[in-house]
Scaffold this motif. Sequence first.
Motif, mmCIF file in Angstrom:
data_model
loop_
_atom_site.group_PDB
_atom_site.id
_atom_site.type_symbol
_atom_site.label_atom_id
_atom_site.label_comp_id
_atom_site.label_asym_id
_atom_site.label_seq_id
_atom_site.Cartn_x
_atom_site.Cartn_y
_atom_site.Cartn_z
ATOM 1 N N LEU A 175 1.104 -1.449 0.072
ATOM 2 C CA LEU A 175 -0.216 0.086 0.001
ATOM 3 C C LEU A 175 1.047 1.722 0.022
ATOM 4 C CD1 LEU A 175 -2.146 -1.398 2.551
ATOM 5 C CD2 LEU A 175 -2.874 -1.016 0.057
ATOM 6 N N ILE A 176 0.734 2.072 -1.179
ATOM 7 C CA ILE A 176 2.165 3.381 -1.256
ATOM 8 C C ILE A 176 0.884 4.593 -0.908
ATOM 9 C CG2 ILE A 176 3.533 4.157 -2.852
ATOM 10 C CD1 ILE A 176 4.175 1.508 -4.391
ATOM 11 N N ALA A 177 1.147 5.177 -0.586
ATOM 12 C CA ALA A 177 1.127 6.288 -0.304
ATOM 13 C C ALA A 177 1.528 7.902 -1.356
ATOM 14 C CB ALA A 177 0.456 7.292 1.230
ATOM 15 N N THR A 178 1.244 8.406 -2.758
ATOM 16 C CA THR A 178 1.376 9.172 -3.184
ATOM 17 C C THR A 178 1.944 10.758 -2.164
ATOM 18 O OG1 THR A 178 -0.865 10.107 -3.480
ATOM 19 C CG2 THR A 178 0.980 8.119 -5.452
ATOM 20 N N GLY A 179 1.274 10.966 -1.223
ATOM 21 C CA GLY A 179 1.631 12.391 -0.712
ATOM 22 C C GLY A 179 1.727 11.616 1.347
ATOM 23 N N PRO A 180 1.827 13.056 1.023
ATOM 24 C CA PRO A 180 2.238 12.961 3.742
ATOM 25 C C PRO A 180 0.544 12.276 3.322
ATOM 26 C CG PRO A 180 1.943 15.083 2.852
ATOM 27 C CD PRO A 180 2.208 14.015 1.220
ATOM 28 N N ILE A 181 0.449 11.966 5.140
ATOM 29 C CA ILE A 181 -0.608 12.158 5.618
ATOM 30 C C ILE A 181 -0.938 13.064 6.649
ATOM 31 C CG2 ILE A 181 -1.669 10.550 7.543
ATOM 32 C CD1 ILE A 181 -0.066 8.271 6.913
ATOM 33 N N ALA A 182 -2.064 13.397 6.549
ATOM 34 C CA ALA A 182 -2.277 15.098 7.120
ATOM 35 C C ALA A 182 -3.490 15.684 8.282
ATOM 36 C CB ALA A 182 -1.633 16.630 6.902
ATOM 37 N N GLY A 183 -3.826 15.356 9.169
ATOM 38 C CA GLY A 183 -5.707 14.846 9.651
ATOM 39 C C GLY A 183 -6.095 13.663 9.785
ATOM 40 N N GLY A 184 -5.410 12.733 9.445
ATOM 41 C CA GLY A 184 -5.849 11.367 9.128
ATOM 42 C C GLY A 184 -5.948 10.768 7.456
ATOM 43 N N LYS A 185 -6.009 12.167 6.807
ATOM 44 C CA LYS A 185 -5.804 11.810 5.427
ATOM 45 C C LYS A 185 -4.982 12.134 4.514
ATOM 46 C CE LYS A 185 -10.934 12.615 4.511
ATOM 47 N NZ LYS A 185 -11.648 13.594 3.895
ATOM 48 N N ILE A 186 -4.402 10.850 4.031
ATOM 49 C CA ILE A 186 -3.319 10.689 2.317
ATOM 50 C C ILE A 186 -3.506 12.181 1.669
ATOM 51 C CG2 ILE A 186 -1.902 9.777 0.812
ATOM 52 C CD1 ILE A 186 -2.926 6.692 2.582
ATOM 53 N N GLN A 187 -2.561 12.961 1.664
ATOM 54 C CA GLN A 187 -3.013 13.538 0.960
ATOM 55 C C GLN A 187 -2.600 13.499 -1.208
ATOM 56 O OE1 GLN A 187 -4.586 17.247 2.100
ATOM 57 N NE2 GLN A 187 -4.333 15.374 3.788
ATOM 58 N N GLY A 188 -3.785 13.060 -1.503
ATOM 59 C CA GLY A 188 -2.556 12.440 -2.579
ATOM 60 C C GLY A 188 -3.485 10.436 -2.335
ATOM 61 N N ASP A 189 -2.617 9.968 -3.849
ATOM 62 C CA ASP A 189 -3.491 8.755 -3.589
ATOM 63 C C ASP A 189 -2.865 7.255 -2.808
ATOM 64 O OD1 ASP A 189 -4.862 10.233 -5.900
ATOM 65 O OD2 ASP A 189 -3.772 9.790 -7.230
ATOM 66 N N LEU A 190 -4.179 6.521 -2.770
ATOM 67 C CA LEU A 190 -3.599 5.261 -2.204
ATOM 68 C C LEU A 190 -3.261 4.158 -3.335
ATOM 69 C CD1 LEU A 190 -3.529 3.563 0.547
ATOM 70 C CD2 LEU A 190 -5.675 3.089 0.667
ATOM 71 N N VAL A 191 -2.732 3.574 -3.072
ATOM 72 C CA VAL A 191 -2.231 3.119 -4.681
ATOM 73 C C VAL A 191 -1.685 1.344 -3.892
ATOM 74 C CG1 VAL A 191 -0.448 2.318 -6.605
ATOM 75 C CG2 VAL A 191 -0.946 4.725 -5.850
ATOM 76 N N LEU A 192 -2.610 0.215 -4.143
ATOM 77 C CA LEU A 192 -2.602 -0.463 -3.556
ATOM 78 C C LEU A 192 -1.744 -1.822 -4.868
ATOM 79 C CD1 LEU A 192 -3.288 -4.143 -2.662
ATOM 80 C CD2 LEU A 192 -5.913 -3.782 -3.716
ATOM 81 N N ALA A 193 -0.399 -2.540 -4.603
ATOM 82 C CA ALA A 193 0.189 -2.394 -5.377
ATOM 83 C C ALA A 193 0.358 -3.425 -5.066
ATOM 84 C CB ALA A 193 1.447 -1.670 -5.694
ATOM 85 N N GLY A 194 0.230 -4.561 -6.010
ATOM 86 C CA GLY A 194 0.388 -6.197 -6.578
ATOM 87 C C GLY A 194 1.533 -6.768 -6.957
ATOM 88 N N GLY A 195 2.702 -7.627 -6.541
ATOM 89 C CA GLY A 195 3.999 -7.796 -6.601
ATOM 90 C C GLY A 195 3.779 -9.110 -7.196
ATOM 91 N N GLY A 196 2.181 -9.870 -7.697
ATOM 92 C CA GLY A 196 2.816 -11.161 -8.693
ATOM 93 C C GLY A 196 2.238 -12.445 -7.106
#
Length: 479
Positions: free
Chosen positions: A97-118
């Motif tokens: 699980l990857i965040a494209t931005g920082p966490i502020a106020g309990g929310k990711i300031q950007g996107d959340l990515v579910l990234a599979g690795g096979g």
Amino acid sequence: MKISRREAMTGLAALGLCGGPALGQGTALRPGSAEDVIAAAQLGGEVSYVVVDARSGLVLEQRGADRGMPPASTAKTITSLYALETLGPDYRFRTRLIATGPIAGGKIQGDLVLAGGGDPTLETDALAEMAARLAAAGVRGVTGRFLVWGGAIPSAEQIADDQPVQVGYNPGISGLILNYNRVYFEWKRAAGGYALTMDARGARNVPRVYSADVGLSSRAAPLFTYARQGGKEHWTVASGSLGKAGSRWLPVRDPVAYAGDVFQTLARAQGVPLPPPKSVSTLPGGTVLVEQVSDPLPVILRAMMKHSTNVTAEAVGMTTSVARGAPAGRGASGAAMSEWLHARLGGGRARFVDHSGLGADTRISAMEMVRAVTLLGPKAGLRGLMKPFALRDAGGKVQQGQALRVDAKTGTLNFVSTLTGYMTAPDGSELAFAIFTGDVARRARAGASEQPQGGRAWISRSKVLQSALLERWGALYGG
């Protein structure tokens, strides 16, 4: 079993261990007995085999051992060797699980990515744990999107094109695999008809699935139909085929949408509402918040060999091709494994169209299979990945208290039954073998059927034949 130096060198040459021919001629059949056993099986088609002394390489007996035959799931033996040599026994798959931005106020300031690795072993409960860990990190939502990436390996809607549409062992492939890319379909008779449900059940979590649905049809045939439309997978089932209640796993053709759908539900249950999942082809950069790590590769391969999970073989094989810088798409990755095997054996004609053996166009000879098992298997610890094989009596029942220790990989397709592995005789003699039976013409006539007429009886007779050959070899070469 005593073998002279001259016999041993002959066998080593036959297996390519010294400067002899790539494929040996072996010894002649003992008159009558092996052919009588084959005739009694009444299989039709082709029967080929080879058995060698595993220590010296001496070819003890063979029949049509240079003939290319469909290996069915014994192809997973080659896939295991391919993967272990390239990825190594310490290799683990990672889902992040990857965040494209920082966490502020309990929310990711950007996107959340579910990234599979096979990872072919990712299940719903593990995905639920990832959602819980995300919540524990203080995340309560995102300002951007919920993205899902499955590009670690190339995707495909199914492994093989000639299988019935509803079989769970022929699902789609991608770098994000959940529940072996299967969805659980359950039905119960209710007032006025049936109650139908689809979920992604695990041992502790049973989230409803929204990326697929199923409906009833009053037709007599086919049993199931499938279509993809509007970003969703649609199934229909012939109502006359349903009893009072039942269930089965159906294949998922869009694994990325399925995993994203299920994770959204699991995250919501943890107090982390997410927007609808969106598939992306390029992995965004960012900070890894949660990482789910698989078991080591040998553990995965041992389970694959035991349960013969096709999607595991495809994911492992494609991941190996990616690591080698070889073409890794469906079909191309099988060809890359063929080239690897030819290089390791110093030639050959083996041709793989996939890594699981589900594709009926794959061909390998019994001799090539045994050479791989004998030459490459010991270093990879191949025997330890195989499961014990129970011998059958003439009636097809499992024998009690068998004297031979057999560790092997089985393979089954309609009118194809194969076996390869190792055998230890009571006196300690170690043998390696491959037995291929196949009636390709009859398989073609059967078409895409789960249970073709006569198929089960044919497979049963083939297994009796395999056991009879193993017992014969134990008596002749293990005494």
